[in-house]
Design a protein around this motif. Sequence first.
Motif, PDB file in Angstrom:
ATOM      1  N   GLN A  89      48.035  51.718  37.984  1.00  0.00           N
ATOM      2  CA  GLN A  89      49.307  52.293  37.559  1.00  0.00           C
ATOM      3  C   GLN A  89      49.373  53.787  37.791  1.00  0.00           C
ATOM      4  O   GLN A  89      50.441  54.375  37.779  1.00  0.00           O
ATOM      5  CB  GLN A  89      49.518  52.031  36.058  1.00  0.00           C
ATOM      6  CG  GLN A  89      49.589  50.567  35.716  1.00  0.00           C
ATOM      7  CD  GLN A  89      50.939  49.984  36.076  1.00  0.00           C
ATOM      8  OE1 GLN A  89      51.975  50.483  35.636  1.00  0.00           O
ATOM      9  NE2 GLN A  89      50.950  48.962  36.911  1.00  0.00           N
ATOM     10  N   PRO A  99      55.254  52.346  39.803  1.00  0.00           N
ATOM     11  CA  PRO A  99      53.887  52.765  40.053  1.00  0.00           C
ATOM     12  C   PRO A  99      53.062  51.579  40.544  1.00  0.00           C
ATOM     13  O   PRO A  99      53.256  50.459  40.076  1.00  0.00           O
ATOM     14  CB  PRO A  99      53.385  53.238  38.687  1.00  0.00           C
ATOM     15  CG  PRO A  99      54.535  53.182  37.759  1.00  0.00           C
ATOM     16  CD  PRO A  99      55.659  52.471  38.409  1.00  0.00           C
ATOM     17  N   LYS A 145      58.713  44.510  44.528  1.00  0.00           N
ATOM     18  CA  LYS A 145      57.708  44.192  43.513  1.00  0.00           C
ATOM     19  C   LYS A 145      57.961  42.763  43.082  1.00  0.00           C
ATOM     20  O   LYS A 145      59.032  42.215  43.361  1.00  0.00           O
ATOM     21  CB  LYS A 145      57.831  45.158  42.332  1.00  0.00           C
ATOM     22  CG  LYS A 145      59.227  45.238  41.737  1.00  0.00           C
ATOM     23  CD  LYS A 145      59.311  46.356  40.721  1.00  0.00           C
ATOM     24  CE  LYS A 145      60.766  46.556  40.283  1.00  0.00           C
ATOM     25  NZ  LYS A 145      60.931  47.711  39.437  1.00  0.00           N
ATOM     26  N   LEU A 159      54.077  31.764  40.454  1.00  0.00           N
ATOM     27  CA  LEU A 159      52.715  31.511  40.908  1.00  0.00           C
ATOM     28  C   LEU A 159      51.811  31.154  39.742  1.00  0.00           C
ATOM     29  O   LEU A 159      50.887  30.359  39.866  1.00  0.00           O
ATOM     30  CB  LEU A 159      52.163  32.749  41.627  1.00  0.00           C
ATOM     31  CG  LEU A 159      52.709  32.967  43.026  1.00  0.00           C
ATOM     32  CD1 LEU A 159      52.261  34.328  43.551  1.00  0.00           C
ATOM     33  CD2 LEU A 159      52.233  31.857  43.960  1.00  0.00           C
ATOM     34  N   GLN A 171      47.943  41.102  45.026  1.00  0.00           N
ATOM     35  CA  GLN A 171      48.206  40.543  43.714  1.00  0.00           C
ATOM     36  C   GLN A 171      48.249  39.013  43.787  1.00  0.00           C
ATOM     37  O   GLN A 171      47.676  38.323  42.949  1.00  0.00           O
ATOM     38  CB  GLN A 171      49.551  41.085  43.250  1.00  0.00           C
ATOM     39  CG  GLN A 171      49.588  41.471  41.819  1.00  0.00           C
ATOM     40  CD  GLN A 171      50.912  42.114  41.475  1.00  0.00           C
ATOM     41  OE1 GLN A 171      51.646  42.599  42.348  1.00  0.00           O
ATOM     42  NE2 GLN A 171      51.241  42.098  40.203  1.00  0.00           N
ATOM     43  N   GLY A 173      45.013  38.075  41.969  1.00  0.00           N
ATOM     44  CA  GLY A 173      45.414  38.141  40.575  1.00  0.00           C
ATOM     45  C   GLY A 173      45.220  39.522  39.967  1.00  0.00           C
ATOM     46  O   GLY A 173      45.498  39.742  38.802  1.00  0.00           O
ATOM     47  N   SER A 223      46.015  43.440  39.114  1.00  0.00           N
ATOM     48  CA  SER A 223      47.224  44.264  39.003  1.00  0.00           C
ATOM     49  C   SER A 223      46.998  45.570  39.728  1.00  0.00           C
ATOM     50  O   SER A 223      45.884  46.096  39.698  1.00  0.00           O
ATOM     51  CB  SER A 223      47.531  44.570  37.543  1.00  0.00           C
ATOM     52  OG  SER A 223      47.623  43.376  36.838  1.00  0.00           O
ATOM     53  N   ASP A 242      55.808  36.296  40.385  1.00  0.00           N
ATOM     54  CA  ASP A 242      54.539  36.287  39.655  1.00  0.00           C
ATOM     55  C   ASP A 242      54.486  35.148  38.639  1.00  0.00           C
ATOM     56  O   ASP A 242      53.498  34.436  38.539  1.00  0.00           O
ATOM     57  CB  ASP A 242      54.253  37.650  38.995  1.00  0.00           C
ATOM     58  CG  ASP A 242      55.461  38.230  38.295  1.00  0.00           C
ATOM     59  OD1 ASP A 242      56.528  37.574  38.305  1.00  0.00           O
ATOM     60  OD2 ASP A 242      55.347  39.331  37.741  1.00  0.00           O
ATOM     61  N   LEU A 279      46.882  37.093  45.957  1.00  0.00           N
ATOM     62  CA  LEU A 279      45.618  36.470  46.328  1.00  0.00           C
ATOM     63  C   LEU A 279      44.545  36.619  45.265  1.00  0.00           C
ATOM     64  O   LEU A 279      43.755  35.725  45.032  1.00  0.00           O
ATOM     65  CB  LEU A 279      45.105  37.056  47.644  1.00  0.00           C
ATOM     66  CG  LEU A 279      45.942  36.723  48.876  1.00  0.00           C
ATOM     67  CD1 LEU A 279      45.390  37.460  50.083  1.00  0.00           C
ATOM     68  CD2 LEU A 279      45.952  35.223  49.135  1.00  0.00           C
ATOM     69  N   ARG A 321      60.710  34.551  38.701  1.00  0.00           N
ATOM     70  CA  ARG A 321      60.002  35.678  39.330  1.00  0.00           C
ATOM     71  C   ARG A 321      58.769  35.185  40.064  1.00  0.00           C
ATOM     72  O   ARG A 321      58.070  34.294  39.566  1.00  0.00           O
ATOM     73  CB  ARG A 321      59.527  36.670  38.253  1.00  0.00           C
ATOM     74  CG  ARG A 321      60.568  37.594  37.719  1.00  0.00           C
ATOM     75  CD  ARG A 321      60.016  38.286  36.487  1.00  0.00           C
ATOM     76  NE  ARG A 321      58.771  39.000  36.791  1.00  0.00           N
ATOM     77  CZ  ARG A 321      58.529  40.248  36.372  1.00  0.00           C
ATOM     78  NH1 ARG A 321      59.431  40.886  35.673  1.00  0.00           N
ATOM     79  NH2 ARG A 321      57.396  40.825  36.672  1.00  0.00           N
ATOM     80  N   GLY A 365      68.084  47.083  32.541  1.00  0.00           N
ATOM     81  CA  GLY A 365      67.024  47.827  33.214  1.00  0.00           C
ATOM     82  C   GLY A 365      67.240  49.299  32.961  1.00  0.00           C
ATOM     83  O   GLY A 365      68.210  49.686  32.307  1.00  0.00           O
TER      84      GLY A 365
END
Lengths: 173, 918
Positions: B285, B248, B209, B174, B276, B280, B282, B171, B278, B169, B92
């Motif tokens: 930014q 962001p 996040k 899901l 996000q 989808g 994004s 996201d 519910l 993760r 990272g």
Amino acid sequence: MQQPANPVATGTTFDAVYARLHQIAQRERKRLGARATLNTTALVHEAYLDLCKNTEPESIRNFYGYAARAMRNLLIDAARQRLAAKRGGQAHHTDLDAAARQASEHDAVQAIELDAALRELAAAEPRCAQVVELHYFAGLALEEVAKVLALSLRTTNRDWQFARAWLRHELTP
Amino acid sequence: MAPLSTLRRWFEHCLDLPDGERANWLAQHVGDAGDRARVERMLAAATAPQGDSFDEEISVRIGRLQEGLDVPPDRIGRCYGAFRLVRELGQGGQAVVYLGERADGAFKQAVAVKLLRRGLFSAQDLRGFRREREILARLDHPGIARLIDGGVGEDGVPYLVMDHVDGTRLDAWLQAKELGTSARLALFAALCAAVGAAHRQLIVHRDLKPSNVLVQADGMLKVLDFGIARLLDEEDAGANTELHMLTPGYAAPEQVRGEPAMPAADVHALGVILRQILTGQSPPQRAGASWPSWPDATPRELRWIIERATQADPGLRYRDAAELGEDIERYREQRPVHAHPPGRWYRTRKFVARHRGGVGASALLLLVALLGFGSALWQAHVAREQAQLARTQADRAIAVRDFVDRMFDAVRDGRGRGEEPSMRELVASAGHALLRAPPHDAAMAVDLASLFADLAEASGDLALADELATQATRTADAELAPDEPLRIGAHALLGFVASKRENYARAEAELRPALAALDRHGLRGRPLLRALEGLEAVETMRGDRSADIRLARRDIDERIAAFGADNPAVGTGYVNLGSALEGIEEYAGADAAYTQALAFALAHHGEHNVATAEAQCGLASTRWRSGRWRSALELFRACAARYQALQHAPTQSEVYSLTKWCVLEGWMLGAHTDEACSRADAASTRVFAGDRDYAGESLQRRASAMIERGADYAHAEQMLEQARALYGDGPLNAMRKGRVDQLRADLLLVRGAFAQARAMLPEAISDLRERPYKLQPLLAQAQLLFACSQAPGPGCTNDLRTQVEQAQAPLLAWHHPQMLQVQVLLARVDLADHPRAAITRLQSAIADAAQELPATHPRLLEASLWLAAAQAQAGDCDAARQERAGTLAEVHAAALDKHPLVAKAAAAMTERCAPVTH
């Protein structure tokens, strides 16, 4: 409730840009040898091609912001590691090593000074610091910096002029 | 050191000046020598050719750094604490993560070892790191990955050891499972429960996040990196603006501003994650960008919940994750949720409610919002014919409104806890927000910067007003057409602010073309009034009587045209006219104008208002200058009390009034009374903080009062020298220097250093003539004449006497108490050869001054003693003895025997009528 096909779309993140740039830099380092100077502009460009093909202008702007910051962190981190290694004080060195090490530490200290000066600039004139970062670290020409920051060239030039004068004042002993 | 933004202003101002004028300008405007040197070095750097050695040096520095980008040491197998690295899991920006295992093999435990990229360079760094680590180690919840260990490895690299979570993760998970809304909400509720547990211990995640939330194979959720953001963050001075730690789209506005993160910051991120999950969508930014619109299928209550969780003002969000979780539970159980439909009036109500009692500030907030709104709507109105343009303008109106609303976020956050922000603070908060982040739309940026420059000027914050007006013109010049009303208006405003800052050259340079352009395009209203007012000040400075009055009268006409004859703004026009007339010593007219202004102010604003105080102080000032000191003193006391009752930050005109009052008290009572002068000092320190000229004035005021009082003259002389050294260049300072030199000459004449005084006075006279006031140059001329009579030498021309007589002729009609000083000097010149003339002169001057001065004023006593001396010289011994005896009795009674002026006069009785007994 209707479910979209891709519920969580992810944009280009800072971590992704950092990781990619780091990878490219390491690869180039291996290829060219330890003391060669890398072309930061080329690195950023390559990362751009990897990550930002076919993306919207907005992500492209983000990309350059991230890339400049990532490049700066990458370099400053490297300098800090060098100083930290010195603190570790392991192993024995010949005199020749010592001289080289001293030079290297001097560079590291200078880099950290530059970083500190940029931080101070960012605290009061954040846009100026961004201009410097994009210009010096991502290797963008001022015209490109203006585009990325969505500023007029005139404003960019003014920011640059001040930032450069101030850095020079700060960094020149 | 001055703030960087100030250095920048100076730097850029100088860049626009020719090389030769820079040093001079800096000497005049930048008090601190260090700052001056800084700006000079920066200018040298900026004028060096581009691509010179400095740019190369930076490139070399950056190039050398890359040498450090060595292939990192192979750390696999190394130990950090009790753990050995097994393989790399990921990289990272701030850390590299390895899979680790217990090195001693005591029991099997898979961990994630995070090696930080940052070093810990000081003992303090290390202590902070350990403290945080201990706090985090206490966090024990099934939904949170535990922090097991942490420290600094043998290679100096800081590391953290955490539960290794084998999961996907949020996201991605899901995406893989096609879950319905209720399953998604259940998962989110679990997330809220985990985060809520941490909030109960006042631990904030700071960087929630989807990639920090893993779902394990059993469907259980784990939150990673709790509180790690803080450990990773560098808490040095620049940390506030370091945005790289923030993600962001998820980070809350207060985090972006660099404020400490509270649980509400996590609530913001959770709200974004919920949206996000519910929809989808994004998150945007970029700061200021908005989400796509809601999919139609999103239930209303869930929208409210998300909107409440993601409010810009943290005080309006759910307090913590638990409270958000509860509302989700209520929704799942089909009970009414606590979230309301958000809206600006809801928020405004909230704000007003929190500031109840502070009607002024809240009203200001609304006023500001409406002003911004109004000006943009007005533009929309103008463009009515062009439908497309009108739509743009209407969009701008809304954008302006939102922007103004946002600008007060900082005030809301900071002041939500019961403190009432002052108008000055509100304006400063908004103004600085504008300077930091101007709106993208150029016209809006110019409009708002101008509006707040105007408000900052009104609140007495001239430095901020200048910065904002400068920014407005800069943006306008770069982005707007030359004849764009906003651009012309911005220049008018900048010139107006420059005139308030006494930078008359810059004011004139901005205002003349601005006024011409305004007239050419037939533009009226606020910018025109500012241009007129600023130019009036320029003309006053210059002493151009007819131009000044013309402008002032036009100013009143414009005000009447813009606001109607019965509008309070017209009162301001009369104040301006009064000050224009006062500036050219047209005191009868000035008196009438100020009286009119005061009547307007009382009728429209009542007793407790700045306008009333200003008009009254203006009247006081005019009476002071025209010699009606008793009345002036009363008026100064009254208007100063009005200012004080208003209890707001002092404005420039308040400072001027207080200093005049202080000077007047110094002259009249011979005593430096505490209230007037200490208030003048305090106010000028606040308004002109660090300004050397005002520091000099304060010294000068004190010295002047000491002279009247007859106190320690040696000390007064030193103070005057110090004051003189503090003054910079320019006509105003020339006048100040002239006045200082005149006071010094006073002291020199007392101690008989006539030649020295004679040498100094010609320059003082020419300095004093820089301003239109006639009395001070006359006084200096009389001093010179007297010095010449005592010690003839260079500069003592034959026509000196004639000049003084001519200069004083028009002033005699004023019956001004300060004329007494002039007459005493002239009488002493005449004493030996024309005692009769001296007697006439003194008698009439004493009669005038006695109207305004206290009966035992040292100057009156001094003059009476000189009168006795002149009478004796003329042979009127009886009259002389009587005059002398009576005066000396008063001198004794007032304990003024030692006053140097009095003592000198007392010793001057000539022998012709001696001996005198009493």
